[in-house]
Write a protein that holds these residues in place. Structure first.
Motif, PDB file in Angstrom:
ATOM      1  N   ILE A 248       0.845  -1.200   0.000  1.00 45.07           N
ATOM      2  CA  ILE A 248       0.000   0.000   0.000  1.00 45.07           C
ATOM      3  C   ILE A 248       0.878   1.247   0.000  1.00 45.07           C
ATOM      4  CG2 ILE A 248      -1.839   1.230   1.249  1.00 45.07           C
ATOM      5  CD1 ILE A 248      -2.703  -1.503   0.360  1.00 45.07           C
ATOM      6  N   PHE A 249       1.979   1.130   0.719  1.00 40.51           N
ATOM      7  CA  PHE A 249       2.825   2.284   0.946  1.00 40.51           C
ATOM      8  C   PHE A 249       3.473   2.782  -0.349  1.00 40.51           C
ATOM      9  CE2 PHE A 249       6.342   4.055   3.812  1.00 40.51           C
ATOM     10  CZ  PHE A 249       5.634   5.230   3.924  1.00 40.51           C
ATOM     11  N   ALA A 250       3.942   1.829  -1.160  1.00 43.18           N
ATOM     12  CA  ALA A 250       4.647   2.211  -2.388  1.00 43.18           C
ATOM     13  C   ALA A 250       3.779   3.111  -3.267  1.00 43.18           C
ATOM     14  CB  ALA A 250       5.107   0.971  -3.129  1.00 43.18           C
ATOM     15  N   PRO A 251       2.517   2.692  -3.566  1.00 45.44           N
ATOM     16  CA  PRO A 251       1.696   3.587  -4.402  1.00 45.44           C
ATOM     17  C   PRO A 251       1.423   4.940  -3.742  1.00 45.44           C
ATOM     18  CG  PRO A 251       0.485   1.583  -3.813  1.00 45.44           C
ATOM     19  CD  PRO A 251       1.857   1.387  -3.350  1.00 45.44           C
ATOM     20  N   ILE A 252       1.296   4.974  -2.418  1.00 44.58           N
ATOM     21  CA  ILE A 252       1.077   6.267  -1.748  1.00 44.58           C
ATOM     22  C   ILE A 252       2.250   7.204  -2.035  1.00 44.58           C
ATOM     23  CG2 ILE A 252       0.944   7.436   0.503  1.00 44.58           C
ATOM     24  CD1 ILE A 252      -0.632   5.104   1.552  1.00 44.58           C
ATOM     25  N   ILE A 253       3.455   6.654  -1.894  1.00 43.63           N
ATOM     26  CA  ILE A 253       4.647   7.471  -2.147  1.00 43.63           C
ATOM     27  C   ILE A 253       4.660   7.938  -3.598  1.00 43.63           C
ATOM     28  CG2 ILE A 253       7.170   7.415  -2.310  1.00 43.63           C
ATOM     29  CD1 ILE A 253       7.140   5.542   0.088  1.00 43.63           C
ATOM     30  N   ILE A 254       4.354   7.002  -4.504  1.00 44.19           N
ATOM     31  CA  ILE A 254       4.382   7.367  -5.925  1.00 44.19           C
ATOM     32  C   ILE A 254       3.369   8.464  -6.209  1.00 44.19           C
ATOM     33  CG2 ILE A 254       3.917   6.521  -8.262  1.00 44.19           C
ATOM     34  CD1 ILE A 254       5.035   3.800  -7.295  1.00 44.19           C
ATOM     35  N   ILE A 255       2.166   8.323  -5.631  1.00 43.32           N
ATOM     36  CA  ILE A 255       1.124   9.327  -5.880  1.00 43.32           C
ATOM     37  C   ILE A 255       1.577  10.705  -5.370  1.00 43.32           C
ATOM     38  CG2 ILE A 255      -1.206  10.062  -5.190  1.00 43.32           C
ATOM     39  CD1 ILE A 255      -1.946   7.028  -5.267  1.00 43.32           C
ATOM     40  N   ILE A 256       2.127  10.739  -4.167  1.00 41.95           N
ATOM     41  CA  ILE A 256       2.558  12.039  -3.619  1.00 41.95           C
ATOM     42  C   ILE A 256       3.640  12.662  -4.499  1.00 41.95           C
ATOM     43  CG2 ILE A 256       3.653  13.202  -1.656  1.00 41.95           C
ATOM     44  CD1 ILE A 256       2.230  11.333   0.189  1.00 41.95           C
ATOM     45  N   ILE A 257       4.602  11.822  -4.907  1.00 41.98           N
ATOM     46  CA  ILE A 257       5.703  12.362  -5.708  1.00 41.98           C
ATOM     47  C   ILE A 257       5.191  12.858  -7.065  1.00 41.98           C
ATOM     48  CG2 ILE A 257       7.932  11.842  -6.809  1.00 41.98           C
ATOM     49  CD1 ILE A 257       8.320  11.770  -3.877  1.00 41.98           C
ATOM     50  N   VAL A 258       4.216  12.122  -7.627  1.00 41.51           N
ATOM     51  CA  VAL A 258       3.683  12.537  -8.929  1.00 41.51           C
ATOM     52  C   VAL A 258       2.863  13.821  -8.797  1.00 41.51           C
ATOM     53  CG1 VAL A 258       2.047  11.923 -10.753  1.00 41.51           C
ATOM     54  CG2 VAL A 258       3.725  10.260  -9.980  1.00 41.51           C
ATOM     55  N   LEU A 259       2.042  13.881  -7.738  1.00 42.00           N
ATOM     56  CA  LEU A 259       1.203  15.068  -7.544  1.00 42.00           C
ATOM     57  C   LEU A 259       2.022  16.287  -7.156  1.00 42.00           C
ATOM     58  CD1 LEU A 259      -1.986  13.746  -5.701  1.00 42.00           C
ATOM     59  CD2 LEU A 259      -1.753  14.443  -8.086  1.00 42.00           C
ATOM     60  N   PHE A 260       2.992  16.089  -6.295  1.00 43.51           N
ATOM     61  CA  PHE A 260       3.811  17.207  -5.811  1.00 43.51           C
ATOM     62  C   PHE A 260       5.275  16.923  -6.072  1.00 43.51           C
ATOM     63  CE2 PHE A 260       0.489  16.433  -2.435  1.00 43.51           C
ATOM     64  CZ  PHE A 260      -0.451  17.284  -2.981  1.00 43.51           C
ATOM     65  N   PRO A 261       5.724  17.163  -7.286  1.00 37.06           N
ATOM     66  CA  PRO A 261       7.130  16.816  -7.586  1.00 37.06           C
ATOM     67  C   PRO A 261       8.120  17.604  -6.714  1.00 37.06           C
ATOM     68  CG  PRO A 261       6.064  17.906  -9.458  1.00 37.06           C
ATOM     69  CD  PRO A 261       5.006  17.644  -8.453  1.00 37.06           C
ATOM     70  N   GLU A 262       7.680  18.740  -6.207  1.00 40.11           N
ATOM     71  CA  GLU A 262       8.597  19.483  -5.328  1.00 40.11           C
ATOM     72  C   GLU A 262       8.357  19.144  -3.871  1.00 40.11           C
ATOM     73  OE1 GLU A 262       8.651  23.708  -6.325  1.00 40.11           O
ATOM     74  OE2 GLU A 262       8.040  23.110  -8.320  1.00 40.11           O
ATOM     75  N   GLY A 263       7.616  18.083  -3.614  1.00 41.15           N
ATOM     76  CA  GLY A 263       7.305  17.694  -2.252  1.00 41.15           C
ATOM     77  C   GLY A 263       6.118  18.477  -1.733  1.00 41.15           C
ATOM     78  N   THR A 264       5.557  17.983  -0.622  1.00 36.13           N
ATOM     79  CA  THR A 264       4.355  18.638  -0.101  1.00 36.13           C
ATOM     80  C   THR A 264       4.642  20.078   0.317  1.00 36.13           C
ATOM     81  OG1 THR A 264       4.910  17.480   1.908  1.00 36.13           O
ATOM     82  CG2 THR A 264       3.074  16.600   0.655  1.00 36.13           C
ATOM     83  N   VAL A 265       5.764  20.287   0.980  1.00 36.40           N
ATOM     84  CA  VAL A 265       6.070  21.647   1.428  1.00 36.40           C
ATOM     85  C   VAL A 265       6.487  22.523   0.241  1.00 36.40           C
ATOM     86  CG1 VAL A 265       7.608  23.035   2.864  1.00 36.40           C
ATOM     87  CG2 VAL A 265       6.663  20.925   3.755  1.00 36.40           C
TER      88      VAL A 265
END
Lengths: 246, 333
Positions: free
Chosen positions: B299-316
């Motif tokens: 589950i974790f891997a896709p979560i990381i991929i989604i975050i990185i794809v949505l926010f390529p500069e990271g959440t902050v």
């Protein structure tokens, strides 16, 4: 004393002689143009002067100091500033930060704080007319804005000699005229020497420089006053090819 | 030198989060271990960010600095335990030794690897942790593969009660302090010429050189600073918390990968990023293991991929762009 003196510079890339035995002297306060068609070795010569490449032969003197083997980062504090043919902004940083970096590590490196550098940056941003973009990231600027930002960044270094690599490529005639006026004013106000490299925009050369060095296939073809150089048959041949009949 | 306090406003959200973590852990039963884990991830991100975030260089051997830091503390305690009266000073010596050892390793690795750029640097550092592990095991340095177990020495030096408090409470507090210090140093760098030089070299190393920036010097500064915090983190979170050190555990590349994920999730080169990244990573890992034991990584891997794809500069990084031009801009860096 010449500000910059090149003695018989030769730079090879494998079998290709990019700069072939070029000598040149620039006096303080002088503005000269280096012209030549694409591939003539102009940018390579700039890279040798600013320390990106080391020449195979010859010597580079800046204020009579031999800087031939000096690393690039030690040349900026001596007073060598440059812009790039294709602008190289620090994309994620703001325009203000980009220009401040120039002030921080140029000739003023040991004398200015970060805050003072930012003030110096503001001055030069106003000077080149980028005040509306001050706090924007440099990456998304238009190519012309990037060129202006690079000029501001180089000026913030407070150089004694400014090397401008194709500062006017891609500009329309009106912008070129403005840029020429701007450079002439800079030369007076900032009391610096300028070497402007121009590929083919003769409009810029004529308005700008009293002296022109023409390069062709790595070698110095002509080094003379602008009118003399641009009417020289050798130069015309380089740019326009052989004239038939005469 | 005049100090402008407004420059340090961005520390407020970071320290607020650390304080909240401490208070939750202290006052809610059963939460301390979770908060300690989150603190570890935040500190790991904050320390690694000084190098990865600010220079853009990826050091795959990063865990080696934590490893030698752990050894520094272990060696200090085992070798100096017989000098009575050092008391808590023994821990300080241990932390200093951890800093010295990680600095020396950083100098050795940096002198060679920092001459390389981009992917070449990353590849050159990949073997550092494994190499160091096999050196210790093969050459039987510091007890070789048997490692060092120092429960007894901890008890002898600090008394049974204090030794227990050190490993269950103070070690975690120390991790939080290290995270806070790393955040302070990060912001201090950002606001000084070092930060500007690092930004320049991260974006365009050749242009930076021509602008008068001694890129090697600044890369080494960032590398050593980052390594020192890793060493301290190893000494606190591994040596003091669990008084033993085995080479395969402290040179496990897994931690480097976690550090990279945390920094990228939060936003490389930002101050708040490693904290947010550490929280996202730590909380997901913890709760996924409870909700879906055995499937957490799936589950974790896709979560990381989604975050990185949505926010390529990271959440902050994304947040920073959102608040550009508002008053919040002063706090989110």
């Amino acid at each position: 004393m010449a500000l910059l003196r090149l003695e018989n510079i030769t730079k090879r890339f494998g079998g290709l002689v990019a700069v072939d035995d070029v000598s040149l002297e620039i006096q303080e306060g002088e503005l000269i143009a280096i012209v030549g068609p694409n591939g003539a070795g102009k940018t390579t010569l700039f890279n040798v002067i600013s320390g990106v490449f080391l020449p195979e032969e010859g010597k580079v003197f800046f204020e009579d100091k031999d800087i031939t083997r000096l690393p690039a980062y030690k040349r900026a504090p001596l007073g060598l500033g440059r812009t790039f043919q294709i602008p190289r902004p620090f994309s994620s940083a703001s325009v203000r930060e980009n220009v401040a970096i120039g002030a921080m590590f140029g000739t003023l490196a040991d004398k200015v704080s970060v805050d003072e550098s930012l003030e110096i940056a503001d001055h030069y941003i106003d000077l080149v007319g980028l005040q509306d973009h001050r706090n924007k990231a440099a990456g998304p600027l238009t190519p012309v804005e990037k060129k202006l930002m690079e000029i501001a960044r180089a000026l913030a270094m407070k150089p004694k000699l400014l090397l401008m690599d194709e500062a006017m490529a891609g500009m329309n005639p009106k912008d070129i005229d403005e840029m020429v006026q701007f450079l002439l004013r800079l030369k007076e106000e900032e009391k610096m020497s300028i070497i402007a490299m121009v590929e083919h925009i003769m409009r810029a050369v004529v308005g700008l420089a009293e002296r022109v060095m023409v390069m062709h296939q790595g070698a110095k073809l002509v080094d003379a006053s602008t009118t003399e150089a641009l009417t020289d048959p050798k130069v015309i041949e380089v740019y326009l090819g052989h004239s038939e009949g005469d | 030198m005049k100090v402008n306090p407004a420059k340090y406003y961005p520390l407020i959200p970071v320290y607020a989060i650390y304080l909240i973590m401490f208070l939750i852990g202290k006052n809610m039963t059963g939460m301390w271990e979770l908060m300690a884990m989150l603190a570890f991830y935040c500190a790991l991100g904050q320390a690694f960010n000084i190098f990865l975030g600010m220079t853009g260089y990826v050091d795959f051997g990063y865990v080696a600095f934590m490893g030698v830091g752990t050894y520094g503390m272990a060696l200090a305690i085992t070798r100096l335990v017989h000098f009575k009266g050092l008391g808590i000073g023994l821990l300080i010596i241990g932390l200093c030794l951890a800093m010295v050892m990680s600095t020396l390793l950083a100098l050795a690795v940096g002198a060679v690897a920092l001459r390389l750029r981009g992917a070449y640097f990353a590849i050159a550092t990949i073997g550092v942790n494994e190499g160091f592990r096999y050196l210790i095991e093969g050459a039987k340095i510091w007890n070789g593969s048997e490692g060092i177990i120092f429960f007894a020495q901890m008890n002898e030096a600090f008394g049974r009660e204090m030794a227990s408090a050190l490993s269950t409470f103070w070690a975690d507090v120390l991790v939080l302090i290290i995270a806070a210090l790393a955040a302070f140093v990060t912001l201090h760098y950002m606001r000084s010429k070092i930060g500007y030089a690092l930004t320049a070299l991260r974006e365009d190393e050749d242009a930076a050189k021509v602008m008068g920036i001694n890129v090697t010097k600044f890369k080494i500064i960032a590398f050593i600073t980052s390594a020192i915090f890793a060493g301290l983190l190893g000494a606190a979170a591994w040596a003091i918390k669990t008084p033993y050190v085995f080479p395969p555990e402290v040179f496990e590349i897994h931690y480097t990968i976690e550090a990279i994920i945390i920094v990228l999730l939060g936003g490389a080169g930002t101050l708040l990023g490693p904290v947010v990244g550490g929280l996202i990573y730590g909380l997901s890992k913890y709760y996924l293991a409870i909700i879906l034991p055995g499937f957490q990584l799936l589950i974790f891997a896709p979560i990381i991929i989604i975050i990185i794809v949505l926010f390529p500069e990271g959440t902050v990084g994304m947040l920073k762009n959102r608040v550009r031009g508002t008053t919040l801009e002063r706090y989110i860096v």
